[in-house]
Design an enzyme around this catalytic site. Structure first.
Site, PDB file in Angstrom:
ATOM      1  N   ASP A  77       0.877  -1.171   0.000  1.00  0.00           N
ATOM      2  CA  ASP A  77       0.000   0.000   0.000  1.00  0.00           C
ATOM      3  C   ASP A  77       0.912   1.218   0.000  1.00  0.00           C
ATOM      4  OD1 ASP A  77      -1.616   2.179   0.621  1.00  0.00           O
ATOM      5  OD2 ASP A  77      -2.949   0.989   1.890  1.00  0.00           O
ATOM      6  N   SER A 156      -1.151  13.293 -15.612  1.00  0.00           N
ATOM      7  CA  SER A 156      -2.427  13.355 -16.340  1.00  0.00           C
ATOM      8  C   SER A 156      -2.586  14.711 -16.999  1.00  0.00           C
ATOM      9  CB  SER A 156      -3.594  13.134 -15.369  1.00  0.00           C
ATOM     10  OG  SER A 156      -4.826  13.344 -16.021  1.00  0.00           O
ATOM     11  N   TYR A 169      -7.714  16.080  -7.297  1.00  0.00           N
ATOM     12  CA  TYR A 169      -7.073  15.241  -8.320  1.00  0.00           C
ATOM     13  C   TYR A 169      -6.241  16.129  -9.243  1.00  0.00           C
ATOM     14  CZ  TYR A 169      -6.370  11.792 -12.034  1.00  0.00           C
ATOM     15  OH  TYR A 169      -5.796  10.943 -12.962  1.00  0.00           O
ATOM     16  N   ASN A 170      -6.846  17.225  -9.728  1.00  0.00           N
ATOM     17  CA  ASN A 170      -6.108  18.163 -10.597  1.00  0.00           C
ATOM     18  C   ASN A 170      -4.829  18.632  -9.902  1.00  0.00           C
ATOM     19  OD1 ASN A 170      -9.139  19.850 -11.758  1.00  0.00           O
ATOM     20  ND2 ASN A 170      -8.196  17.972 -12.450  1.00  0.00           N
ATOM     21  N   ALA A 171      -4.966  19.021  -8.631  1.00  0.00           N
ATOM     22  CA  ALA A 171      -3.819  19.578  -7.895  1.00  0.00           C
ATOM     23  C   ALA A 171      -2.744  18.521  -7.664  1.00  0.00           C
ATOM     24  CB  ALA A 171      -4.290  20.153  -6.562  1.00  0.00           C
ATOM     25  N   SER A 172      -3.154  17.279  -7.371  1.00  0.00           N
ATOM     26  CA  SER A 172      -2.156  16.222  -7.121  1.00  0.00           C
ATOM     27  C   SER A 172      -1.360  15.928  -8.387  1.00  0.00           C
ATOM     28  CB  SER A 172      -2.832  14.943  -6.607  1.00  0.00           C
ATOM     29  OG  SER A 172      -3.626  14.343  -7.616  1.00  0.00           O
ATOM     30  N   LYS A 173      -2.033  15.959  -9.544  1.00  0.00           N
ATOM     31  CA  LYS A 173      -1.333  15.672 -10.796  1.00  0.00           C
ATOM     32  C   LYS A 173      -0.468  16.860 -11.223  1.00  0.00           C
ATOM     33  CE  LYS A 173      -2.646  11.430 -11.524  1.00  0.00           C
ATOM     34  NZ  LYS A 173      -1.672  10.321 -11.492  1.00  0.00           N
TER      35      LYS A 173
HETATM   36  N1  LIG Z   1      -8.042   6.301 -16.589  1.00  0.00           N
HETATM   37  C1  LIG Z   1      -7.818   7.555 -16.994  1.00  0.00           C
HETATM   38  O1  LIG Z   1      -8.640   8.155 -17.733  1.00  0.00           O
HETATM   39  C2  LIG Z   1      -6.536   8.255 -16.602  1.00  0.00           C
HETATM   40  C3  LIG Z   1      -6.247   9.459 -17.246  1.00  0.00           C
HETATM   41  C4  LIG Z   1      -5.064  10.139 -16.907  1.00  0.00           C
HETATM   42  C5  LIG Z   1      -4.220   9.601 -15.959  1.00  0.00           C
HETATM   43  N2  LIG Z   1      -4.542   8.413 -15.343  1.00  0.00           N
HETATM   44  C6  LIG Z   1      -3.599   7.917 -14.336  1.00  0.00           C
HETATM   45  O2  LIG Z   1      -3.161   6.627 -14.706  1.00  0.00           O
HETATM   46  C7  LIG Z   1      -2.739   5.921 -13.542  1.00  0.00           C
HETATM   47  C8  LIG Z   1      -3.323   4.518 -13.571  1.00  0.00           C
HETATM   48  O3  LIG Z   1      -4.736   4.598 -13.417  1.00  0.00           O
HETATM   49  P1  LIG Z   1      -5.760   3.667 -14.225  1.00  0.00           P
HETATM   50  O4  LIG Z   1      -6.567   4.555 -15.083  1.00  0.00           O
HETATM   51  O5  LIG Z   1      -5.046   2.535 -14.838  1.00  0.00           O
HETATM   52  O6  LIG Z   1      -6.732   3.207 -13.046  1.00  0.00           O
HETATM   53  P2  LIG Z   1      -6.809   1.851 -12.182  1.00  0.00           P
HETATM   54  O7  LIG Z   1      -7.116   0.697 -13.065  1.00  0.00           O
HETATM   55  O8  LIG Z   1      -7.753   2.171 -11.081  1.00  0.00           O
HETATM   56  O9  LIG Z   1      -5.316   1.651 -11.617  1.00  0.00           O
HETATM   57  C9  LIG Z   1      -4.839   2.301 -10.480  1.00  0.00           C
HETATM   58  C10 LIG Z   1      -3.653   1.521  -9.955  1.00  0.00           C
HETATM   59  O10 LIG Z   1      -3.142   2.229  -8.795  1.00  0.00           O
HETATM   60  C11 LIG Z   1      -3.027   1.291  -7.740  1.00  0.00           C
HETATM   61  N3  LIG Z   1      -3.229   1.923  -6.438  1.00  0.00           N
HETATM   62  C12 LIG Z   1      -4.226   2.754  -6.062  1.00  0.00           C
HETATM   63  N4  LIG Z   1      -4.121   3.043  -4.745  1.00  0.00           N
HETATM   64  C13 LIG Z   1      -3.026   2.368  -4.285  1.00  0.00           C
HETATM   65  C14 LIG Z   1      -2.413   2.234  -3.003  1.00  0.00           C
HETATM   66  N5  LIG Z   1      -2.901   2.862  -1.923  1.00  0.00           N
HETATM   67  N6  LIG Z   1      -1.308   1.447  -2.899  1.00  0.00           N
HETATM   68  C15 LIG Z   1      -0.816   0.801  -3.989  1.00  0.00           C
HETATM   69  N7  LIG Z   1      -1.358   0.893  -5.227  1.00  0.00           N
HETATM   70  C16 LIG Z   1      -2.453   1.655  -5.367  1.00  0.00           C
HETATM   71  C17 LIG Z   1      -4.117   0.261  -8.002  1.00  0.00           C
HETATM   72  O11 LIG Z   1      -3.786  -0.964  -7.348  1.00  0.00           O
HETATM   73  P3  LIG Z   1      -4.560  -1.572  -6.061  1.00  0.00           P
HETATM   74  O12 LIG Z   1      -5.941  -0.997  -6.030  1.00  0.00           O
HETATM   75  O13 LIG Z   1      -4.533  -3.047  -6.302  1.00  0.00           O
HETATM   76  O14 LIG Z   1      -3.721  -1.178  -4.886  1.00  0.00           O
HETATM   77  C18 LIG Z   1      -4.029   0.121  -9.512  1.00  0.00           C
HETATM   78  O15 LIG Z   1      -3.030  -0.802  -9.849  1.00  0.00           O
HETATM   79  C19 LIG Z   1      -3.185   6.756 -12.354  1.00  0.00           C
HETATM   80  O16 LIG Z   1      -2.091   7.466 -11.829  1.00  0.00           O
HETATM   81  C20 LIG Z   1      -4.190   7.712 -12.962  1.00  0.00           C
HETATM   82  O17 LIG Z   1      -4.278   8.917 -12.231  1.00  0.00           O
HETATM   83  C21 LIG Z   1      -5.665   7.731 -15.648  1.00  0.00           C
END
Ligand SMILES: NC(=O)c1ccc[n+]([C@@H]2O[C@H](COP(=O)([O-])OP(=O)(O)OC[C@H]3O[C@@H](n4cnc5c(N)ncnc54)[C@H](OP(=O)(O)O)[C@@H]3O)[C@@H](O)[C@H]2O)c1
Length: 263
Positions: A77, A156, A169-173
């Site tokens: 985690d 992002s 979310y915007n601010a963290s990215k």
């Molecule tokens: N989907 C979009 O439209 C989009 C657009 C721009 C950027 N992004 C970015 O792309 C990245 C991947 O997201 P995704 O879209 O593929 O969504 P996702 O399928 O929900 O993947 C998120 C990943 O982060 C892990 N995670 C979350 N909280 C965690 C924690 N406390 N400890 C360890 N791992 C954690 C999750 O694993 P577990 O839950 O198993 O821990 C999962 O592997 C993110 O940084 C997201 O902000 C996504």
């Protein structure tokens, strides 16, 4: 306690050099697609996240498809910041080195247009930014000493403007993007590459329930773009590439208009 599952992982040796990578946040979506893509390219990978069942089946699939043990997983985690230094040392020792580090973990917890929720904001900031620092700092230090290595941060397009829908979310990215730029400026002179990835909308769990999406890409397309950028030592990419031009427009929308947009 991190939980390793890596029977007979294929280690790098002088006779069989292979690139070694860590993906933090690899259990689903972009992280899982990236793991499959990089394993296809011959990487040995440590995959980290909380959901053991997903990591286990992903590793099984990768190892079956590649005919050797290329992927192992560690339950972690990212909010357990204090465990990062030991876990990093342990993975590097288990895998026999490190060439590529990818911070992909992310959450999006919109509170609602007229609501304010500190707990959701804190969870978002912890996973998307603070935990990224907890990992990227020791990785940067290690690569600096080695005078080589590649770092990738999945930020992002959402980090480029503060929207009404999801402020924290915007601010963290935005913070992650800025930190990655600073890291690149520090490390380039020592032969360490830092890549910032700015995806648009991607069809993953994170996007489920989201309104007003368009040009939604598959995680596989985004993973292929990221892998190509890694090979080419790029500094920043938008994926799919069309988002570079969309964000050029969005960045230039005057505030007086942008604040009226309800997305
Ligand atoms: N989907 C979009 O439209 C989009 C657009 C721009 C950027 N992004 C970015 O792309 C990245 C991947 O997201 P995704 O879209 O593929 O969504 P996702 O399928 O929900 O993947 C998120 C990943 O982060 C892990 N995670 C979350 N909280 C965690 C924690 N406390 N400890 C360890 N791992 C954690 C999750 O694993 P577990 O839950 O198993 O821990 C999962 O592997 C993110 O940084 C997201 O902000 C996504």
């Amino acid at each position: 306690m991190a939980n390793l599952h890596s029977p007979n992982i294929s280690r790098a040796t002088p006779l069989h050099p292979r690139r070694i990578g860590i993906i933090v946040g690899a259990s689903s979506g972009i992280g899982a697609a990236l793991a499959r893509q990089l394993a296809n390219e011959g990487y040995t990978l440590a995959l980290l996240a909380r959901r053991k069942d997903l990591l286990e089946s992903l590793c099984e699939q990768i190892n079956r498809d590649s005919g050797e043990a290329r992927a192992c997983f560690y339950i972690h985690d990212v909010a357990d910041y204090g465990k990062v230094p030991d876990l990093l040392r342990r993975i590097v020792s288990d895998l026999g080195g490190l060439d590529l580090f990818i911070y992909n973990a992310g959450v999006s917890r919109p509170a609602g247009f007229k609501k304010y929720d500190f707990e959701k904001d804190r969870a978002t900031t912890e996973v998307n930014y603070l935990a990224a620092l907890a990992w990227l700092n020791p990785v940067a230090e290690m690569f600096l000493n080695l005078k080589t290595g590649q770092i990738v941060g999945i930020s992002s397009v959402a980090g480029e403007r503060g929207r009404v829908g999801n402020p924290s979310y915007n601010a963290s990215k935005a913070a992650l993007t800025c930190y990655l730029e600073a890291l690149r400026n520090r490390l380039t002179r020592f032969g360490v590459h830092v890549l910032t990835v700015k995806p648009g909308f991607v069809a993953t769990d994170m996007l489920k329930g989201a309104k007003k999406t368009f040009l939604v890409a598959t995680p596989e397309k985004v993973a292929a773009d990221i892998a190509r950028a890694i090979r080419r030592h790029r500094q920043e990419i938008y994926t799919p590439g069309i988002w570079r031009w969309i964000m050029l427009v969005v960045r230039n929308i005057p505030s007086v208009i942008f604040r009226r947009m309800t997305f």
